[in-house]
Design a protein around this motif. Structure first.
Motif, short mmCIF file in Angstrom:
data_model
loop_
_atom_site.label_atom_id
_atom_site.label_comp_id
_atom_site.label_asym_id
_atom_site.label_seq_id
_atom_site.Cartn_x
_atom_site.Cartn_y
_atom_site.Cartn_z
N VAL A 1 0.81 -1.13 -0.13
CA VAL A 1 0.07 0.18 0.13
C VAL A 1 1.05 1.36 0.22
N HIS A 2 0.57 2.23 -0.79
CA HIS A 2 1.61 3.38 -0.91
C HIS A 2 0.71 4.61 -1.28
N TYR B 1 3.85 4.70 4.77
CA TYR B 1 3.26 6.03 5.22
C TYR B 1 4.41 6.92 4.47
N ALA C 1 3.84 -1.39 9.05
CA ALA C 1 3.89 -0.06 8.16
C ALA C 1 5.35 0.48 8.13
N VAL D 1 2.48 -1.41 4.46
CA VAL D 1 1.74 0.03 4.28
C VAL D 1 2.95 1.13 4.37
N SER E 1 -5.37 -8.80 -2.51
CA SER E 1 -5.18 -8.73 -1.07
C SER E 1 -5.01 -10.28 -0.63
N VAL F 1 0.83 -7.66 9.02
CA VAL F 1 0.79 -6.33 8.41
C VAL F 1 1.84 -5.42 9.33
N GLU G 1 -6.72 1.50 3.80
CA GLU G 1 -6.28 -0.04 3.35
C GLU G 1 -5.53 -0.63 4.38
N HIS G 2 -4.79 0.25 5.12
CA HIS G 2 -3.94 -0.30 6.24
C HIS G 2 -4.75 -0.87 7.33
N GLY H 1 1.43 -7.87 4.39
CA GLY H 1 1.23 -6.54 3.69
C GLY H 1 2.04 -5.41 4.47
N VAL I 1 -4.36 5.31 2.01
CA VAL I 1 -3.09 4.42 2.63
C VAL I 1 -3.61 3.82 4.01
#
Length: 303
Positions: free
Chosen positions: A170-171, A222, A262, A220, A213, A260, A247-248, A218, A244
């Protein structure tokens, strides 16, 4: 990100190949961070440059500009030879279009009068749509030609088992950070799943997120893409894009918190209500990669 190629000769874009002086290739009118990434033309750099859309322009817009892609890059002693093709769906840009987008595409003061190849960190298709040169339907049809249809697969998360050959990324708008994370995932012999690079096939955004997904982990990203503040505050803080954060949370709900992580680049405000998850600082030394490996091993990945 996009390639901007400007040539003195109106005939330069009449063929399918072009030779650029090495000293003017991905050096002039290109941010230092981007130039250092691409000017040596290693294998990763070439593959990334070929993935970016390109504008083919003549000096001072003597002719209409075209939109397309670089298909091959070959190095010579003092020059770089590229093969290219124009997008068959996207129309030519009228004379004056590049000048009209000067601020949006970060065009240098004298750049239109200089033969060179620059790389710009700007969302060119969004800009072209905003200026009325393209519409969303044209861009989607163009992308569909470049992205193969997704295979029809059964769900990959079944009875608690996860697909540990893929990582969902995720970006926001920071293309360099996105590419760094994707290259890291690829270096582990895993497949990075980046949503905009997957076929839509008529799916809505949320349907694409649901479809792609079904993975075991995952990441993510930030990055300081937006600025937000409370009502009444005089100053704001850098924040990640709203998609973002959404989706997080979605990935946490689908995969679980331990699957997950980040990655935070710079001083970015993070959501308070999901502060119990792992946040990894994206440091220049690259220790973030080792931290991610630890988290991925905890999720069952052999990395």
């Amino acid at each position: 990100m996009f390639n901007l190629l400007i040539s003195y000769s109106p005939e330069s874009w009449d063929s399918s190949s072009y030779e650029c002086d090495r000293s003017r290739a991905v050096v002039e009118y290109t941010a230092d961070e981007i130039s250092e990434r691409y000017k040596f033309f290693d294998e990763n750099a070439i593959n990334e440059l070929k993935s970016f859309p390109a504008l083919f322009v003549t000096e001072n817009e003597a002719t209409q500009s075209r939109i397309g892609y670089i298909t091959d890059i070959r190095l010579r002693s003092d020059s770089v030879v590229i093969s290219f093709e124009f997008d068959p769906i996207l129309p030519a840009l009228p004379i004056g279009a590049i000048e009209a987008m000067r601020v949006d595409i970060d065009l240098g003061r004298w750049e239109l009068s200089r033969t060179h190849w620059a790389v710009k960190d700007e969302p060119i298709f969004d800009i072209l749509i905003r200026h009325g040169y393209l519409n969303q339907q044209q861009v989607e049809a163009s992308q569909k030609l470049r992205i193969p249809e997704p295979p029809v697969l059964p769900p990959q998360v079944v009875d608690g088992s996860f697909n540990n050959s893929q990582v969902f990324i995720v970006h926001g708008h920071d293309e360099i950070a996105k590419l760094d994370v994707a290259n890291f995932v690829t270096s582990l012999r895993l497949e990075p799943i980046i949503l905009h690079m997957q076929a839509s096939s008529g799916m809505t955004i949320i349907e694409k997120i649901e479809h792609y997904s079904n993975v075991g982990f995952g990441i993510v990203l930030y990055t300081p893409c937006d600025v937000g503040q409370k009502v009444g505050d005089l100053t704001g803080q850098h924040r990640a894009r709203q998609n973002v954060v959404f989706e997080h949370g979605y990935l946490i709900g689908k995969l679980g918190r331990r699957r997950v992580s980040a990655v935070v680049k710079g001083a970015v405000e993070t959501p308070n209500d999901i502060s119990g998850v792992v946040y990894v600082g994206m440091d220049p030394e690259g220790s973030w990669q080792e931290q991610l490996k630890i988290e991925m091993r905890g999720a069952g990945y052999h990395v």
